[in-house]
Scaffold this active site. Sequence first.
Site, PDB file in Angstrom:
ATOM      1  N   CYS A   2       0.844  -1.186   0.000  1.00  0.00           N
ATOM      2  CA  CYS A   2       0.000   0.000   0.000  1.00  0.00           C
ATOM      3  C   CYS A   2       0.887   1.247   0.000  1.00  0.00           C
ATOM      4  O   CYS A   2       1.892   1.296   0.690  1.00  0.00           O
ATOM      5  CB  CYS A   2      -0.944   0.102   1.186  1.00  0.00           C
ATOM      6  SG  CYS A   2      -2.130  -1.235   1.266  1.00  0.00           S
ATOM      7  N   ARG A  27       4.014  -0.247  -4.857  1.00  0.00           N
ATOM      8  CA  ARG A  27       3.758  -0.784  -3.522  1.00  0.00           C
ATOM      9  C   ARG A  27       2.456  -1.582  -3.461  1.00  0.00           C
ATOM     10  O   ARG A  27       2.196  -2.278  -2.472  1.00  0.00           O
ATOM     11  CB  ARG A  27       3.688   0.358  -2.507  1.00  0.00           C
ATOM     12  CG  ARG A  27       4.947   1.170  -2.421  1.00  0.00           C
ATOM     13  CD  ARG A  27       4.802   2.263  -1.402  1.00  0.00           C
ATOM     14  NE  ARG A  27       4.719   1.704  -0.067  1.00  0.00           N
ATOM     15  CZ  ARG A  27       5.772   1.480   0.710  1.00  0.00           C
ATOM     16  NH1 ARG A  27       6.974   1.789   0.286  1.00  0.00           N
ATOM     17  NH2 ARG A  27       5.629   0.962   1.902  1.00  0.00           N
ATOM     18  N   TRP A  75      -2.667  -2.683  -1.773  1.00  0.00           N
ATOM     19  CA  TRP A  75      -2.373  -4.102  -1.924  1.00  0.00           C
ATOM     20  C   TRP A  75      -3.306  -4.790  -0.941  1.00  0.00           C
ATOM     21  O   TRP A  75      -3.162  -4.644   0.274  1.00  0.00           O
ATOM     22  CB  TRP A  75      -0.907  -4.379  -1.599  1.00  0.00           C
ATOM     23  CG  TRP A  75      -0.506  -5.791  -1.898  1.00  0.00           C
ATOM     24  CD1 TRP A  75      -0.100  -6.287  -3.103  1.00  0.00           C
ATOM     25  CD2 TRP A  75      -0.472  -6.892  -0.985  1.00  0.00           C
ATOM     26  NE1 TRP A  75       0.182  -7.626  -2.995  1.00  0.00           N
ATOM     27  CE2 TRP A  75      -0.035  -8.025  -1.709  1.00  0.00           C
ATOM     28  CE3 TRP A  75      -0.763  -7.039   0.367  1.00  0.00           C
ATOM     29  CZ2 TRP A  75       0.112  -9.276  -1.128  1.00  0.00           C
ATOM     30  CZ3 TRP A  75      -0.617  -8.299   0.947  1.00  0.00           C
ATOM     31  CH2 TRP A  75      -0.175  -9.399   0.204  1.00  0.00           C
ATOM     32  N   ASN A  99      -2.297   1.943   5.733  1.00  0.00           N
ATOM     33  CA  ASN A  99      -1.387   0.893   5.286  1.00  0.00           C
ATOM     34  C   ASN A  99      -1.089   0.028   6.500  1.00  0.00           C
ATOM     35  O   ASN A  99      -0.797   0.544   7.573  1.00  0.00           O
ATOM     36  CB  ASN A  99      -0.097   1.540   4.756  1.00  0.00           C
ATOM     37  CG  ASN A  99       0.963   0.517   4.382  1.00  0.00           C
ATOM     38  OD1 ASN A  99       0.659  -0.646   4.163  1.00  0.00           O
ATOM     39  ND2 ASN A  99       2.197   0.965   4.309  1.00  0.00           N
ATOM     40  N   GLY A 100      -1.179  -1.289   6.328  1.00  0.00           N
ATOM     41  CA  GLY A 100      -0.897  -2.193   7.443  1.00  0.00           C
ATOM     42  C   GLY A 100      -2.082  -3.095   7.704  1.00  0.00           C
ATOM     43  O   GLY A 100      -2.966  -3.246   6.855  1.00  0.00           O
ATOM     44  N   GLU A 480      17.573 -17.687  -7.303  1.00  0.00           N
ATOM     45  CA  GLU A 480      17.155 -16.328  -7.643  1.00  0.00           C
ATOM     46  C   GLU A 480      16.676 -16.260  -9.103  1.00  0.00           C
ATOM     47  O   GLU A 480      15.690 -15.585  -9.406  1.00  0.00           O
ATOM     48  CB  GLU A 480      18.320 -15.352  -7.377  1.00  0.00           C
ATOM     49  CG  GLU A 480      18.143 -13.932  -7.869  1.00  0.00           C
ATOM     50  CD  GLU A 480      16.974 -13.173  -7.260  1.00  0.00           C
ATOM     51  OE1 GLU A 480      16.271 -13.708  -6.398  1.00  0.00           O
ATOM     52  OE2 GLU A 480      16.739 -12.024  -7.687  1.00  0.00           O
ATOM     53  N   LYS A 484      12.877 -15.053 -10.151  1.00  0.00           N
ATOM     54  CA  LYS A 484      12.592 -13.982 -11.126  1.00  0.00           C
ATOM     55  C   LYS A 484      11.585 -14.487 -12.161  1.00  0.00           C
ATOM     56  O   LYS A 484      10.657 -13.783 -12.533  1.00  0.00           O
ATOM     57  CB  LYS A 484      13.868 -13.514 -11.855  1.00  0.00           C
ATOM     58  CG  LYS A 484      14.858 -12.757 -11.021  1.00  0.00           C
ATOM     59  CD  LYS A 484      14.477 -11.314 -10.756  1.00  0.00           C
ATOM     60  CE  LYS A 484      13.776 -11.144  -9.457  1.00  0.00           C
ATOM     61  NZ  LYS A 484      14.496 -10.861  -8.266  1.00  0.00           N
ATOM     62  N   GLU A 487       7.967 -14.996 -10.645  1.00  0.00           N
ATOM     63  CA  GLU A 487       7.203 -13.790 -10.317  1.00  0.00           C
ATOM     64  C   GLU A 487       6.858 -12.967 -11.547  1.00  0.00           C
ATOM     65  O   GLU A 487       5.873 -12.241 -11.549  1.00  0.00           O
ATOM     66  CB  GLU A 487       7.885 -12.945  -9.241  1.00  0.00           C
ATOM     67  CG  GLU A 487       9.215 -12.377  -9.609  1.00  0.00           C
ATOM     68  CD  GLU A 487       9.852 -11.594  -8.455  1.00  0.00           C
ATOM     69  OE1 GLU A 487       9.154 -11.043  -7.617  1.00  0.00           O
ATOM     70  OE2 GLU A 487      11.094 -11.550  -8.413  1.00  0.00           O
ATOM     71  N   HIS A 503      19.003 -36.880  -6.366  1.00  0.00           N
ATOM     72  CA  HIS A 503      18.256 -37.322  -5.189  1.00  0.00           C
ATOM     73  C   HIS A 503      16.756 -37.080  -5.357  1.00  0.00           C
ATOM     74  O   HIS A 503      16.023 -37.045  -4.369  1.00  0.00           O
ATOM     75  CB  HIS A 503      18.804 -36.622  -3.946  1.00  0.00           C
ATOM     76  CG  HIS A 503      20.253 -36.919  -3.711  1.00  0.00           C
ATOM     77  ND1 HIS A 503      20.689 -38.123  -3.237  1.00  0.00           N
ATOM     78  CD2 HIS A 503      21.370 -36.190  -3.966  1.00  0.00           C
ATOM     79  CE1 HIS A 503      22.021 -38.122  -3.172  1.00  0.00           C
ATOM     80  NE2 HIS A 503      22.455 -36.954  -3.621  1.00  0.00           N
ATOM     81  N   LYS A 605       5.932  -4.226  -3.830  1.00  0.00           N
ATOM     82  CA  LYS A 605       7.370  -4.051  -3.668  1.00  0.00           C
ATOM     83  C   LYS A 605       7.819  -4.176  -2.212  1.00  0.00           C
ATOM     84  O   LYS A 605       8.842  -4.766  -1.915  1.00  0.00           O
ATOM     85  CB  LYS A 605       7.755  -2.669  -4.212  1.00  0.00           C
ATOM     86  CG  LYS A 605       9.241  -2.372  -4.154  1.00  0.00           C
ATOM     87  CD  LYS A 605       9.965  -3.106  -5.238  1.00  0.00           C
ATOM     88  CE  LYS A 605      11.454  -2.902  -5.186  1.00  0.00           C
ATOM     89  NZ  LYS A 605      12.134  -3.986  -5.885  1.00  0.00           N
TER      90      LYS A 605
HETATM   91  C1  F6R Z   1      11.736 -10.527  -5.553  1.00  0.00           C
HETATM   92  C2  F6R Z   1      11.733  -9.525  -4.514  1.00  0.00           C
HETATM   93  C3  F6R Z   1      11.356  -9.938  -3.151  1.00  0.00           C
HETATM   94  C4  F6R Z   1      12.120  -9.135  -2.087  1.00  0.00           C
HETATM   95  C5  F6R Z   1      11.609  -9.482  -0.688  1.00  0.00           C
HETATM   96  C6  F6R Z   1      12.392  -8.766   0.391  1.00  0.00           C
HETATM   97  O1  F6R Z   1      12.137 -10.002  -6.775  1.00  0.00           O
HETATM   98  O2  F6R Z   1      11.987  -8.374  -4.754  1.00  0.00           O
HETATM   99  O3  F6R Z   1      11.530 -11.313  -2.951  1.00  0.00           O
HETATM  100  O4  F6R Z   1      13.473  -9.408  -2.203  1.00  0.00           O
HETATM  101  O5  F6R Z   1      10.259  -9.139  -0.581  1.00  0.00           O
HETATM  102  O6  F6R Z   1      12.322  -7.391   0.228  1.00  0.00           O
HETATM  103  P1  F6R Z   1      13.329  -6.399   0.927  1.00  0.00           P
HETATM  104  O7  F6R Z   1      14.672  -6.646   0.354  1.00  0.00           O
HETATM  105  O8  F6R Z   1      12.815  -5.045   0.607  1.00  0.00           O
HETATM  106  O9  F6R Z   1      13.292  -6.724   2.387  1.00  0.00           O
END
Ligand code: F6R
Length: 610
Positions: A2, A27, A75, A99-100, A480, A484, A487, A503, A605
Amino acid sequence: MCGIVGYLGNRDGLDVVLSGLRRLEYRGYDSAGIAMPVDGSIEWRKKAGKIANLAAAIEQDPLPGSGVAIGHTRWATHGAPTDANSHPHVAGRVAIVHNGIIENHDALRAELDGAEFSSETDSEVAAHLLGRELDGGAGLVDAMRAVSTKLEGAFTLVAIDAQDPQRIVAARRNSPLVVGKGDGEYFVASDVAAFIEYTRDAVELGQDQIVEITPDGVSVTSFDGGPAQTKDFHVDWDLEAAQKQGFDWYMRKEIFEQPKAVADTLLGRLNERGELVLDELRISPETLRRINKIVIVAAGTSFYAGLVAKYAIEHWTRIPCEVELASEFRYRDPIVDPMTLVVTISQSGETADTLMAIRHAREQHAKVVAICNTNGATIPRESDAVIYTHAGPEIGVASTKGFTTQLIACYLLGLYLAQVRGMKYGDEVAGLLRELERMPEAMQGVLDNQQPILDLAAELVDETSVLFLGRHVGYPVALEGALKLKELAYIHAEGFAAGELKHGPIALVSQDLPMFIVVPPRGRDQLRDKVISNIAEVRARGARTIVLAEAGDDDARAQASTFIELPRVSTLLQPLLAIVPLQLFACELATVKGHDVDQPRNLAKSVTVE
Ligand code: F6R
């Protein structure tokens, strides 16, 4: 999670808040809304979907001009993303954005007999509670104070009162809020991106504080009415950094910014004697010499940066290092004491799971170092020390430059610990730093050679499953790379430790299944040879092998359906390079599929709820 914006000044509040919301849309993008006090009542518009929907609704049904406005981009947590559940929530003369999560919203709802609720959200209780306080004669600040002490959970609340139109009042607990101070104009927002167009002077707020904004200025008090500690700061990036600059996506722009972000994060780390210095690390060398264990705590991509860091830190310092998911950490009663150094990694500095882990660690008297990209965020403020990454704003929801700069900060921390504990001679540390300083150029080399990976993404657009393999530091890179792809492209993607394949997961391998394999540099032949054998095993079963290996590795090339060449670097630093083609692949595949790369479905985000 949010985004919130509030504005008070001489500009058109609608314009300022809408442009702020657009910058905060990363966000959350389930719905958006805006409210303003006009002629003794609240005017508002809100709409499910992205901010474009809200802007269209306002165009059809314009709002009057006002120099005071609040807005929200959501969100969804409680209640589906519908018009009714969108913020602002209005109760009589008051409007709020939140927000929250208000954890005791059910109990509060039950107490609010007679109130007419028009949404299923937890947030709406706050609007009704504030409305009651105002109807009982309280001013907006006192009303906010009274309501804040009733709420349990995490919240940033911003409110306006139609009968007191020159005032915005906000409260925060465990949820982000910063204040922007312009020339005769003021802002409150979830992050500085919302107001960077107008001012770079900001105020960092503490926990449990109330902010009051009027034309006379900003005043901050604590929930109990006492004085509050705040900190002024200047944002060190500008509007241009928060724009796409000709790229189709923020994410692609941020992938290409990595050489600079890495170089900036390395800047100024050596003193005139050639020693590594970490100015922001406010923990004494004596304390660091006493540490007998390191626990790295983070979420998502930052967790994978932590997994890479473990290899480097243990190798350089010989201190045992654990890496833990922030969301799991405090629930397993971790063994943490004053001799433990807890390292948290967070791009946003607001991730609720990580924040809670920090609080738990500090309760056990462990020292906490935060690696963070966001000035003024809660995580660095609540830690004993911080190492800032200097990536600039990361707006694409999928982290890219956040990850590589976190790796740099982890390497720096590892080398610094090795230096203060006498595990490495000065010239060894300086040699490794020089190698780190060559990384931006090497990364640029990978970016300049992007065409094969873009072609591959176009070719693989209809695939439904992709696997990623790596060993040693290549393993977190595989994880990682898979994250990517999941998502952004919404397809099955999994990363495995190459040695684990036999395994179980090898049963997934079928004819033409695309498999990315990260091959270690030839400096560690034993490690590399094992990975080459693993590639041969999956190739024998029909997999399509996309091999990432250093230039000139002909054995690796011989096993590759597609060969992606990486510049030659030492094993521990290879993740900085190997991740780049995987980022580009996910970005491109999602683009070709027609997905919104910057705002993938269901994500946000900054994850400010646990
Ligand atoms: C994936 C991504 C998330 C963040 C995770 C932690 O691309 O961006 O997995 O890495 O939500 O976020 P931060 O680093 O802001 O604590």
